[in-house]
Design a protein around this motif. Structure first.
Motif, PDB file in Angstrom:
ATOM      1  N   PRO A 195      30.155  22.776  47.301  1.00  0.00           N
ATOM      2  CA  PRO A 195      29.696  22.827  48.689  1.00  0.00           C
ATOM      3  C   PRO A 195      30.650  23.726  49.489  1.00  0.00           C
ATOM      4  N   GLU A 196      30.154  24.262  50.581  1.00  0.00           N
ATOM      5  CA  GLU A 196      30.926  25.223  51.364  1.00  0.00           C
ATOM      6  C   GLU A 196      32.276  24.678  51.812  1.00  0.00           C
ATOM      7  N   GLU A 197      32.336  23.397  52.100  1.00  0.00           N
ATOM      8  CA  GLU A 197      33.561  22.831  52.693  1.00  0.00           C
ATOM      9  C   GLU A 197      34.618  22.468  51.634  1.00  0.00           C
ATOM     10  N   VAL A 198      34.295  22.698  50.364  1.00  0.00           N
ATOM     11  CA  VAL A 198      35.271  22.369  49.312  1.00  0.00           C
ATOM     12  C   VAL A 198      35.991  23.647  48.862  1.00  0.00           C
ATOM     13  N   LEU A 199      37.328  23.613  48.924  1.00  0.00           N
ATOM     14  CA  LEU A 199      38.123  24.779  48.535  1.00  0.00           C
ATOM     15  C   LEU A 199      38.513  24.703  47.059  1.00  0.00           C
ATOM     16  N   LEU A 200      38.339  25.819  46.374  1.00  0.00           N
ATOM     17  CA  LEU A 200      38.716  25.898  44.962  1.00  0.00           C
ATOM     18  C   LEU A 200      40.126  26.463  44.826  1.00  0.00           C
ATOM     19  N   VAL A 201      41.016  25.664  44.237  1.00  0.00           N
ATOM     20  CA  VAL A 201      42.341  26.154  43.875  1.00  0.00           C
ATOM     21  C   VAL A 201      42.300  26.464  42.375  1.00  0.00           C
ATOM     22  N   ALA A 202      42.505  27.734  42.039  1.00  0.00           N
ATOM     23  CA  ALA A 202      42.490  28.139  40.630  1.00  0.00           C
ATOM     24  C   ALA A 202      43.871  27.875  40.045  1.00  0.00           C
ATOM     25  N   VAL A 203      43.937  26.940  39.104  1.00  0.00           N
ATOM     26  CA  VAL A 203      45.235  26.533  38.562  1.00  0.00           C
ATOM     27  C   VAL A 203      45.666  27.529  37.479  1.00  0.00           C
ATOM     28  N   SER A 204      46.673  28.326  37.828  1.00  0.00           N
ATOM     29  CA  SER A 204      47.069  29.459  36.983  1.00  0.00           C
ATOM     30  C   SER A 204      48.382  29.216  36.236  1.00  0.00           C
ATOM     31  N   LYS A 205      48.849  27.972  36.208  1.00  0.00           N
ATOM     32  CA  LYS A 205      50.105  27.671  35.503  1.00  0.00           C
ATOM     33  C   LYS A 205      50.029  28.145  34.053  1.00  0.00           C
ATOM     34  N   THR A 206      51.098  28.732  33.587  1.00  0.00           N
ATOM     35  CA  THR A 206      51.249  29.308  32.235  1.00  0.00           C
ATOM     36  C   THR A 206      50.396  30.571  32.002  1.00  0.00           C
ATOM     37  N   LYS A 207      49.551  30.928  32.958  1.00  0.00           N
ATOM     38  CA  LYS A 207      48.674  32.093  32.758  1.00  0.00           C
ATOM     39  C   LYS A 207      49.346  33.365  33.270  1.00  0.00           C
ATOM     40  N   SER A 208      48.976  34.487  32.650  1.00  0.00           N
ATOM     41  CA  SER A 208      49.657  35.748  32.953  1.00  0.00           C
ATOM     42  C   SER A 208      49.238  36.306  34.308  1.00  0.00           C
ATOM     43  N   LYS A 209      50.055  37.227  34.791  1.00  0.00           N
ATOM     44  CA  LYS A 209      49.738  37.907  36.048  1.00  0.00           C
ATOM     45  C   LYS A 209      48.455  38.722  35.925  1.00  0.00           C
ATOM     46  N   GLU A 210      48.197  39.246  34.747  1.00  0.00           N
ATOM     47  CA  GLU A 210      46.973  40.027  34.542  1.00  0.00           C
ATOM     48  C   GLU A 210      45.745  39.143  34.741  1.00  0.00           C
ATOM     49  N   MET A 211      45.829  37.916  34.235  1.00  0.00           N
ATOM     50  CA  MET A 211      44.690  36.997  34.383  1.00  0.00           C
ATOM     51  C   MET A 211      44.502  36.612  35.850  1.00  0.00           C
ATOM     52  N   ILE A 212      45.620  36.409  36.539  1.00  0.00           N
ATOM     53  CA  ILE A 212      45.525  36.074  37.961  1.00  0.00           C
ATOM     54  C   ILE A 212      44.930  37.253  38.739  1.00  0.00           C
ATOM     55  N   ALA A 213      45.375  38.463  38.368  1.00  0.00           N
ATOM     56  CA  ALA A 213      44.862  39.654  39.058  1.00  0.00           C
ATOM     57  C   ALA A 213      43.355  39.799  38.859  1.00  0.00           C
ATOM     58  N   GLU A 214      42.874  39.390  37.707  1.00  0.00           N
ATOM     59  CA  GLU A 214      41.436  39.465  37.463  1.00  0.00           C
ATOM     60  C   GLU A 214      40.670  38.497  38.375  1.00  0.00           C
ATOM     61  N   ALA A 215      41.216  37.302  38.524  1.00  0.00           N
ATOM     62  CA  ALA A 215      40.585  36.338  39.431  1.00  0.00           C
ATOM     63  C   ALA A 215      40.671  36.833  40.873  1.00  0.00           C
ATOM     64  N   TYR A 216      41.793  37.443  41.204  1.00  0.00           N
ATOM     65  CA  TYR A 216      41.987  38.001  42.547  1.00  0.00           C
ATOM     66  C   TYR A 216      40.915  39.035  42.857  1.00  0.00           C
ATOM     67  N   LYS A 217      40.615  39.880  41.874  1.00  0.00           N
ATOM     68  CA  LYS A 217      39.592  40.924  42.065  1.00  0.00           C
ATOM     69  C   LYS A 217      38.227  40.315  42.328  1.00  0.00           C
ATOM     70  N   ALA A 218      38.018  39.110  41.827  1.00  0.00           N
ATOM     71  CA  ALA A 218      36.741  38.435  42.070  1.00  0.00           C
ATOM     72  C   ALA A 218      36.750  37.713  43.419  1.00  0.00           C
TER      73      ALA A 218
END
Ligand SMILES: *Cc1c(COP(=O)(O)O)cnc(C)c1O
Length: 219
Positions: free
Chosen positions: A14-37
């Motif tokens: 729902p619109e009022e729910v915020l998604l926190v993408a849990v990136s622990k142990t994941k690389s900066k490249e993977m985070i950057a990919e999510a950022y691009k989205a």
């Protein structure tokens, strides 16, 4: 894959729910990919990992500290973190206040409540948290905004157990609001729900879900 996973999860929220993408142990490249989205909120559970990622990834990312935080690690994240979900004792809150005052910042936090059956999970017991607010303690922290509650449910597939635990957290939030000792505009967040249980958490009133493996794959 990351971008596809994100889209699929976003479409269920729902619109009022915020998604926190849990990136622990994941690389900066993977985070950057999510950022691009378009993803801007990321969750980490190790202070130094959070700090290092914050220093090298885009500055408009909002970093969430979701793991147990030791008092002597607070200063590593104090000027990098957007929201600390895992404040599980008054002692930790005291340290955050001191460090925030020193750094000249205001820090947003959630109080973690022990809702699971498992003993090892961290958090305040319900009675203690009610006492804390009854005694108007929330007002003793000028550099800290207490914005709500966080909880982790029992690791189980028993849906009725999960519902019970999530609704306990929601009811507790409402009870605290009724005490009228918190800022009613500020104290709104209910952070609950992970990859395995976020749909149930949302049905029970979650406003913030912390999802890792369904986005980035298993750790
Ligand atoms: C790791 C973690 C999550 C995400 O777990 P997934 O099952 O990978 O979605 C959420 N909350 C906390 C506190 C965590 O430590």
């Amino acid at each position: 894959m990351i971008q596809k996973n994100l889209k699929s999860i976003q479409s269920q929220l729902p619109e009022e729910v915020l998604l926190v993408a849990v990136s622990k142990t994941k690389s900066k490249e993977m985070i950057a990919e999510a950022y691009k989205a378009g993803q801007r909120d990321f969750g980490e559970n190790r202070p130094l990992e959070l700090r290092e990622k914050a220093e090298t990834l885009p500055s408009d990312i909002r970093w969430h500290m979701i793991g147990h935080l030791q008092r002597n690690k607070v200063r590593d994240i104090i000027d990098k973190v957007y929201l600390i979900h895992s404040v599980d004792s008054v002692g930790l809150l005291d340290v955050i206040e001191r460090r925030a005052a020193k750094a000249g910042v205001n820090v947003k936090v959630l109080l973690q409540v022990h809702i699971a059956q498992e003993e090892h999970k961290f958090g305040f017991e319900e009675a203690n948290i009610i006492r804390f607010f009854k005694e108007e303690k929330a007002q003793d922290y000028p550099h800290v905004s207490i914005e709500g509650l966080m909880g982790m449910a029992t690791f189980t597939e028993d849906e009725s157990q999960l519902r019970k635990e999530f609704s306990t957290l929601k009811k507790l939030r409402d009870k605290i609001l009724e005490l009228n000792t918190v800022n009613q505009q500020e104290f709104r967040i209910i952070s609950m729900g992970m990859s395995g249980d976020y749909s149930i958490a949302i049905e029970e009133g979650s406003t913030m879900v912390r999802v890792g493996s369904s986005i980035f794959g298993t750790r």
